[in-house]
Design an enzyme around this catalytic site. Structure first.
Site, mmCIF file in Angstrom:
data_model
loop_
_atom_site.group_PDB
_atom_site.id
_atom_site.type_symbol
_atom_site.label_atom_id
_atom_site.label_comp_id
_atom_site.label_asym_id
_atom_site.label_seq_id
_atom_site.Cartn_x
_atom_site.Cartn_y
_atom_site.Cartn_z
ATOM 1 N N TYR A 180 37.798 26.657 34.379
ATOM 2 C CA TYR A 180 38.276 26.699 32.996
ATOM 3 C C TYR A 180 37.826 25.521 32.135
ATOM 4 O O TYR A 180 37.616 25.672 30.945
ATOM 5 C CB TYR A 180 39.812 26.757 32.967
ATOM 6 C CG TYR A 180 40.341 28.096 33.441
ATOM 7 C CD1 TYR A 180 40.451 29.169 32.567
ATOM 8 C CD2 TYR A 180 40.692 28.296 34.775
ATOM 9 C CE1 TYR A 180 40.897 30.406 33.001
ATOM 10 C CE2 TYR A 180 41.150 29.534 35.215
ATOM 11 C CZ TYR A 180 41.251 30.588 34.316
ATOM 12 O OH TYR A 180 41.690 31.812 34.748
ATOM 13 N N HIS B 115 48.637 35.222 45.391
ATOM 14 C CA HIS B 115 48.530 34.586 44.075
ATOM 15 C C HIS B 115 49.934 34.089 43.709
ATOM 16 O O HIS B 115 50.534 34.526 42.738
ATOM 17 C CB HIS B 115 47.955 35.563 43.048
ATOM 18 C CG HIS B 115 47.316 34.907 41.859
ATOM 19 N ND1 HIS B 115 46.005 35.151 41.475
ATOM 20 C CD2 HIS B 115 47.800 34.014 40.952
ATOM 21 C CE1 HIS B 115 45.734 34.446 40.379
ATOM 22 N NE2 HIS B 115 46.800 33.748 40.047
ATOM 23 N N ASN C 33 37.253 29.537 40.481
ATOM 24 C CA ASN C 33 37.923 29.691 39.188
ATOM 25 C C ASN C 33 37.578 28.459 38.366
ATOM 26 O O ASN C 33 37.756 27.328 38.824
ATOM 27 C CB ASN C 33 39.441 29.783 39.361
ATOM 28 C CG ASN C 33 39.864 31.039 40.118
ATOM 29 O OD1 ASN C 33 39.035 31.882 40.474
ATOM 30 N ND2 ASN C 33 41.156 31.173 40.361
ATOM 31 N N ARG D 221 39.438 42.303 40.261
ATOM 32 C CA ARG D 221 40.109 41.392 41.197
ATOM 33 C C ARG D 221 41.602 41.396 40.888
ATOM 34 O O ARG D 221 42.002 41.076 39.763
ATOM 35 C CB ARG D 221 39.525 39.981 41.053
ATOM 36 C CG ARG D 221 40.233 38.943 41.882
ATOM 37 C CD ARG D 221 39.532 37.584 41.861
ATOM 38 N NE ARG D 221 40.329 36.646 42.628
ATOM 39 C CZ ARG D 221 41.029 35.635 42.114
ATOM 40 N NH1 ARG D 221 40.985 35.371 40.825
ATOM 41 N NH2 ARG D 221 41.752 34.856 42.888
ATOM 42 N N GLU E 56 43.665 29.554 44.409
ATOM 43 C CA GLU E 56 43.899 28.184 43.930
ATOM 44 C C GLU E 56 44.971 27.431 44.707
ATOM 45 O O GLU E 56 46.070 27.160 44.187
ATOM 46 C CB GLU E 56 44.262 28.206 42.442
ATOM 47 C CG GLU E 56 43.211 28.842 41.563
ATOM 48 C CD GLU E 56 43.511 28.708 40.062
ATOM 49 O OE1 GLU E 56 44.577 28.187 39.716
ATOM 50 O OE2 GLU E 56 42.670 29.118 39.258
ATOM 51 N N GLU F 248 37.474 33.598 38.173
ATOM 52 C CA GLU F 248 38.322 33.530 36.975
ATOM 53 C C GLU F 248 37.637 32.632 35.979
ATOM 54 O O GLU F 248 37.163 31.541 36.324
ATOM 55 C CB GLU F 248 39.694 32.893 37.271
ATOM 56 C CG GLU F 248 40.706 33.806 37.875
ATOM 57 C CD GLU F 248 42.075 33.124 38.046
ATOM 58 O OE1 GLU F 248 42.420 32.221 37.260
ATOM 59 O OE2 GLU F 248 42.775 33.509 38.986
HETATM 60 C C1 FCB Z 1 44.706 30.092 36.807
HETATM 61 C C2 FCB Z 1 45.560 31.110 37.519
HETATM 62 C C3 FCB Z 1 45.770 32.391 36.752
HETATM 63 C C4 FCB Z 1 45.951 32.151 35.273
HETATM 64 C C5 FCB Z 1 44.893 31.226 34.740
HETATM 65 C C6 FCB Z 1 44.999 30.955 33.259
HETATM 66 O O1 FCB Z 1 44.987 28.817 37.282
HETATM 67 O O2 FCB Z 1 44.980 31.435 38.756
HETATM 68 O O3 FCB Z 1 46.852 33.082 37.325
HETATM 69 O O4 FCB Z 1 47.211 31.738 35.006
HETATM 70 O O5 FCB Z 1 44.918 30.010 35.424
#
Ligand code: FCB
Length: 470
Positions: free
Chosen positions: A299, A129, A297, A85, A174, A372
């Site tokens: 985290y 992006h 995405n 990607r 995002e 992500e």
């Molecule tokens: C996300 C972004 C990516 C990267 C990660 C850690 O929010 O999409 O570009 O910076 O965080």
């Protein structure tokens, strides 16, 4: 075989056809900012403005991927990635954001996608992006409705040129970050602190998504959101309301719009904006245009409280910035007691199961991918190796979460590690390393970290034809 390897084998076995990928974005890796007719983006301007990015770092050279893409694709092939990607830099295609197409810019992505296809790697293309052409920012940026129409033109041009090579498309990466970090907190380019304009920007980013979906008529197209699991610190009414607000602005504002063509009433009320101010008739139908997949995405998890006086954000920002939580600035972010990455982001793989099953439960059926997921840690290079056990553990735990979600019935079709290689981490510059592949920022030398070797082994074990017990 050690017990741990055996366990990995049985635990991380995915359905046939599951994509194992890695992700990057144009500004974070390409460099070559003034080559072959590329125009200026808001990140070029932002990084050159003193105080905006830690240590004054910028993406002029970045990972020099523009020149080294063949080497990078060879690394992907060594890892056995089935998909990659990446994003297209809008100012390479349209240097001023509208009008004539820069063929040399398109040619780069032709060469890149040919290289990928030549190695049997499926190119997944993201159109935006965050590198808005500066000229469009000068005309008002995302708060200006016209930007959404310019984006649809750009999307159509890229689609026309690359549709023979690219089968999976996504629009805006995002939109929450692009709108609220770009126009409310000012932590990201263009660095404005104009809460009302952040809301307009968010709507226009959603509109840009919908218009692009219509303009491309792509075979497989998705929208990309960054979802967080959100927990109230206590069951108090105040904390429950804080969680409703943060979940509303971070998750539901975008999920409801893309998947149901509506904005949640409670979030509009939190924002204290009259919807008619910026939503025109027909917009929501456009935004809710059918898509084929949702790119998620993920985290971390937020634990939030409505009590005054806490932290205004889950992790410290590297630079001076305001609150991105428009209309809910009083909410504070509480330590949830979990281990953190080098970003200060709490590690919680259960949150990934939670967000994926939530989308399945609360929204019309939609295929999903984790587009992500990954972690920054302070890597140590010793004897030519990087034993990044924490990153490997992070990825392993989140792949386990993907598996759990699939077993719970989530139509999850792939996983993309963030990131293929160390890169420019926005306001943090080169201070945070997310890569599976280490990059020496002076020599541009690439080195596979232990996490990359481990990921390659997982992919190998999932490959068809190869018996998993040999
Ligand atoms: C996300 C972004 C990516 C990267 C990660 C850690 O929010 O999409 O570009 O910076 O965080």
């Amino acid at each position: 075989m050690t017990t741990q390897e055996e366990q990995t084998r049985s635990d991380l076995c995915f359905p046939p056809g599951f994509s194992f990928g890695a992700a990057t974005s144009a500004y974070q890796i390409e460099g070559a900012v003034a080559e072959d007719g590329r125009g200026v983006s808001i990140w070029d301007t932002f990084t050159k403005t003193p105080g905006r990015v830690l240590n004054g770092h910028h993406g002029d050279v970045a990972m020099d991927h523009y020149h080294r893409f063949a080497e990078d694709v060879a690394i992907m092939a060594d890892l056995g990635l089935t998909a990659y990607r990446f994003s297209v830099s809008w100012p390479r295609i349209q240097p001023t954001g509208s009008g004539a197409i820069n063929q040399k810019g398109l040619d780069f992505y032709r060469r890149l996608t040919d290289e990928l296809l030549g190695h049997g790697i499926d190119p997944w293309l993201t159109l935006y992006h965050w590198d808005l052409p500066q000229e469009l920012e000068d005309q008002g940026g995302w708060p200006n409705r016209d930007t959404a129409y310019r984006f649809a033109d750009y999307a159509a041009a890229v689609h026309e040129a690359l549709q023979d090579r690219v089968h999976t498309w996504s629009t805006v990466n995002e939109p929450w970050c692009a709108a609220f970090l770009g126009y409310a907190s000012g932590e990201h380019a263009p660095g404005r602190r104009e809460p009302e304009n952040a809301i307009r920007g968010a709507h226009h980013l959603n509109l840009a998504h919908g218009l692009a979906v219509q303009a491309m008529n792509a075979r497989r197209v998705g929208g990309c959101v960054n979802l967080y699991a959100v927990t109230p610190e206590t069951d108090s009414e105040r904390d429950l309301d804080a969680a409703r607000r943060i979940d509303g602005l971070q998750n539901r504002f975008f999920l409801d719009a893309l998947l149901t063509g509506r904005y949640p009433e409670d979030v509009l009320a939190d924002l204290r904006m009259e919807p008619d101010d910026f939503i025109q008739p027909g917009d929501m139908k456009t935004i809710g245009a059918p898509i084929d997949l949702l790119l998620v995405n993920y985290y971390s998890r937020f634990t939030v409280s409505g009590a005054p006086g806490g932290k205004a954000s889950a992790a410290a920002a590297p630079t001076d910035s305001a609150s991105p939580w428009v209309g809910s600035e009083h909410v504070s972010f509480v330590n949830g007691g979990r281990p953190v990455t080098a970003m200060g982001w709490e590690i919680d793989e259960d949150g990934l199961v939670e967000v994926l099953t939530r989308v399945m439960r609360d929204y019309p059926p939609i295929a999903m991918v984790v587009s992500e997921n990954g972690a920054a840690f302070d890597d140590v290079l010793a004897d030519g190796r990087i034993h990044d056990r924490e990153r490997r553990a992070y990825v392993e735990a989140h792949l386990g979460a993907c598996k759990e979600a699939i077993e719970a019935g989530v139509p999850l079709e792939g996983y993309f590690a963030w990131s293929l290689m160390d890169n420019f981490e926005w306001a943090w510059g080169y201070g945070k390393r997310f890569g599976l592949v280490h990059v020496d920022f002076d020599t541009q030398e690439r080195l596979l970290k232990d996490s990359a070797l481990w990921y390659a082994e997982i992919i190998r074990q999932n490959r068809p034809h190869e018996p998993t017990d040999s």
